[in-house]
Design a protein around this motif. Structure first.
Motif, mmCIF file in Angstrom:
data_model
loop_
_atom_site.group_PDB
_atom_site.id
_atom_site.type_symbol
_atom_site.label_atom_id
_atom_site.label_comp_id
_atom_site.label_asym_id
_atom_site.label_seq_id
_atom_site.Cartn_x
_atom_site.Cartn_y
_atom_site.Cartn_z
ATOM 1 N N ALA A 3 1.016 -1.329 -0.139
ATOM 2 C CA ALA A 3 0.070 0.130 0.102
ATOM 3 C C ALA A 3 0.737 1.123 0.139
ATOM 4 O O ALA A 3 1.876 1.247 0.828
ATOM 5 N N ALA A 4 0.352 2.200 -0.937
ATOM 6 C CA ALA A 4 0.962 3.448 -0.805
ATOM 7 C C ALA A 4 0.233 4.431 0.220
ATOM 8 O O ALA A 4 -0.770 4.602 0.111
ATOM 9 N N PHE A 5 1.113 4.757 1.206
ATOM 10 C CA PHE A 5 0.496 5.517 2.461
ATOM 11 C C PHE A 5 0.976 6.927 2.381
ATOM 12 O O PHE A 5 2.159 7.377 2.398
ATOM 13 N N SER A 6 0.200 7.812 2.658
ATOM 14 C CA SER A 6 0.570 9.154 3.229
ATOM 15 C C SER A 6 1.045 9.081 4.539
ATOM 16 O O SER A 6 0.749 8.349 5.356
ATOM 17 N N SER A 7 1.911 10.246 5.043
ATOM 18 C CA SER A 7 2.270 10.225 6.623
ATOM 19 C C SER A 7 1.280 10.184 7.359
ATOM 20 O O SER A 7 1.583 9.641 8.332
ATOM 21 N N GLU A 8 0.045 10.654 6.972
ATOM 22 C CA GLU A 8 -1.181 10.815 7.889
ATOM 23 C C GLU A 8 -1.487 9.269 7.898
ATOM 24 O O GLU A 8 -1.971 8.779 9.180
ATOM 25 N N GLU A 9 -1.741 8.570 6.973
ATOM 26 C CA GLU A 9 -2.182 7.071 7.062
ATOM 27 C C GLU A 9 -1.103 6.300 7.849
ATOM 28 O O GLU A 9 -1.433 5.085 8.690
ATOM 29 N N LEU A 10 0.104 6.660 7.595
ATOM 30 C CA LEU A 10 1.102 5.749 8.194
ATOM 31 C C LEU A 10 1.216 6.138 9.708
ATOM 32 O O LEU A 10 1.542 5.225 10.787
ATOM 33 N N ARG A 11 0.738 7.263 10.217
ATOM 34 C CA ARG A 11 0.560 7.563 11.596
ATOM 35 C C ARG A 11 -0.586 6.917 12.017
ATOM 36 O O ARG A 11 -0.629 6.282 13.232
ATOM 37 N N ALA A 12 -1.834 6.476 11.110
ATOM 38 C CA ALA A 12 -2.740 6.035 11.632
ATOM 39 C C ALA A 12 -2.419 4.480 12.187
ATOM 40 O O ALA A 12 -3.033 3.755 13.103
ATOM 41 N N LEU A 13 -1.784 3.890 11.223
ATOM 42 C CA LEU A 13 -1.078 2.694 11.368
ATOM 43 C C LEU A 13 -0.219 2.395 12.739
ATOM 44 O O LEU A 13 -0.549 1.617 13.640
ATOM 45 N N ILE A 14 0.814 3.492 13.060
ATOM 46 C CA ILE A 14 1.328 3.337 14.272
ATOM 47 C C ILE A 14 0.365 3.631 15.441
ATOM 48 O O ILE A 14 0.702 3.069 16.588
ATOM 49 N N ASN A 15 -0.628 4.429 15.226
ATOM 50 C CA ASN A 15 -1.517 4.674 16.369
ATOM 51 C C ASN A 15 -2.304 3.426 16.818
ATOM 52 O O ASN A 15 -2.611 3.085 17.859
ATOM 53 N N TYR A 16 -2.702 2.660 15.725
ATOM 54 C CA TYR A 16 -3.408 1.550 15.905
ATOM 55 C C TYR A 16 -2.389 0.652 16.645
ATOM 56 O O TYR A 16 -2.854 -0.146 17.590
ATOM 57 N N LEU A 17 -0.990 0.244 16.172
ATOM 58 C CA LEU A 17 -0.206 -0.522 17.223
ATOM 59 C C LEU A 17 -0.056 -0.041 18.617
ATOM 60 O O LEU A 17 -0.461 -0.932 19.578
ATOM 61 N N ALA A 18 -0.118 1.112 18.658
ATOM 62 C CA ALA A 18 -0.060 1.702 20.144
ATOM 63 C C ALA A 18 -1.428 1.414 20.939
ATOM 64 O O ALA A 18 -1.393 1.300 22.108
ATOM 65 N N LYS A 19 -2.403 1.583 20.172
ATOM 66 C CA LYS A 19 -3.625 1.219 20.959
ATOM 67 C C LYS A 19 -3.902 -0.140 21.176
ATOM 68 O O LYS A 19 -4.284 -0.746 22.181
ATOM 69 N N ASN A 20 -3.561 -0.878 20.454
ATOM 70 C CA ASN A 20 -3.810 -2.198 20.113
ATOM 71 C C ASN A 20 -3.035 -3.104 21.118
ATOM 72 O O ASN A 20 -3.377 -4.037 21.890
ATOM 73 N N LYS A 21 -1.749 -2.639 21.218
ATOM 74 C CA LYS A 21 -0.756 -3.338 22.224
ATOM 75 C C LYS A 21 -0.412 -5.012 21.823
ATOM 76 O O LYS A 21 -0.469 -5.716 22.821
ATOM 77 N N THR A 22 -0.503 -5.170 20.568
ATOM 78 C CA THR A 22 -0.583 -6.628 20.423
ATOM 79 C C THR A 22 0.820 -6.826 19.320
ATOM 80 O O THR A 22 1.029 -5.976 18.647
ATOM 81 N N ALA A 23 1.333 -8.151 19.740
ATOM 82 C CA ALA A 23 2.516 -8.242 18.844
ATOM 83 C C ALA A 23 2.384 -8.730 17.399
ATOM 84 O O ALA A 23 2.849 -9.701 16.663
ATOM 85 N N HIS A 24 1.738 -7.706 16.653
ATOM 86 C CA HIS A 24 1.396 -7.786 15.335
ATOM 87 C C HIS A 24 3.145 -7.856 14.775
ATOM 88 O O HIS A 24 3.786 -6.983 14.964
ATOM 89 N N PRO A 25 3.242 -8.933 13.901
ATOM 90 C CA PRO A 25 4.741 -8.797 13.297
ATOM 91 C C PRO A 25 4.967 -7.566 12.399
ATOM 92 O O PRO A 25 3.989 -7.020 11.358
ATOM 93 N N ILE A 26 5.971 -6.540 12.570
ATOM 94 C CA ILE A 26 6.556 -5.596 12.005
ATOM 95 C C ILE A 26 7.784 -5.356 11.653
ATOM 96 O O ILE A 26 8.530 -6.335 12.253
#
Length: 250
Positions: free
Chosen positions: A141-164
């Motif tokens: 996926a081609a992401f804008s910086s805004e959507e990349l931050r949304a991904l990071i916020n998802y990880l921070a909120k989810n607090k699950t070991a999704h592979p990254i």
């Protein structure tokens, strides 16, 4: 014990041969199938060489791991998750770069998609089927910086070991986002390319930020095949838990 419903279709015919057949009645009968039914030797003899060939292929040794790996090993990142994300980065990036001229910046898979652990010892083709039994393919996926931050916020909120891979996400002691980087740099106002699965690209696991991607490139490369190729490429698989997703302590 399995039960198979077999439909018997009964047709009635008109007296005159020129009239078409019409459905008059449908009867159903349940036939119980169990291991008490004798095997068909002719059929077994026909299947045997194919079964042996598949078993040989599935059990063929591709690599070796000195330690067992399971997705429950740690909270924020795990050796098996790190290995899977790193494998996608290493194997998919050359294909994506050759097609588009761009490089993959980050990888995210989903924790729930890891369907098995890896025992210590030999790694086989069956291992790849066990950890990834689905037909999911790699998509970027081609992401804008805004959507990349949304991904990071998802990880921070989810607090699950999704592979990254390619990302570093650091939470403070209270569990809030403290810092995030891409390939060691702060997020900039530019397009980022994030590799994932075609399941997540459609918003699976509530990763809705993928629905806002500027563009999606499907690589026609199944994740399972990618892992098989990765195992073949490596002699020893020995990933570790690292600092890519952590929480600071007081």
């Amino acid at each position: 014990m399995k039960k198979i419903s077999i439909l018997f279709l009964v047709f009635s015919l008109w007296a005159c041969s020129e009239n078409p057949k019409t459905l008059s009645k449908i009867d159903a009968q349940q036939i119980q199938i169990s291991d008490s039914i004798a095997k068909n030797k002719e059929l077994e003899d026909f299947i045997a060489p194919y079964r042996e060939r598949i078993t040989e292929e599935m059990e063929g040794v591709l690599a070796y791991t000195p330690e067992a790996m399971y997705k429950s090993d740690a909270k924020f990142n795990t050796p098996i998750g790190n290995m899977m994300a790193d494998a996608v980065m290493e194997m998919a990036n050359p294909i994506f770069e050759n097609r588009t001229g761009n490089k993959i910046d980050a990888v995210i898979l989903n924790y729930g998609g890891i369907r098995s652990g890896i025992n210590a010892g030999d790694i086989s083709t069956r291992t790849a089927y066990n950890i990834m039994p689905f037909e999911n393919e790699v998509a970027v996926a081609a992401f804008s910086s805004e959507e990349l931050r949304a991904l990071i916020n998802y990880l921070a909120k989810n607090k699950t070991a999704h592979p990254i891979a390619g990302l570093q996400v650091i939470l403070n002691a209270d569990g809030d986002l403290h810092e995030a980087k891409v390939n060691g740099e702060q997020i900039q106002n530019k397009t980022y390319y994030v590799a994932t699965s075609d399941y997540l690209i459609k918003g699976g696991d509530r990763m809705d930020f993928f629905l806002n991607a500027e563009k999606v490139e499907t690589l026609d490369y199944k994740l399972r095949n990618l892992f098989i190729d990765y195992f073949k490429k490596k002699d020893t698989i020995a990933p570790v838990r690292d600092e890519r997703f952590i929480q600071l302590q007081n």
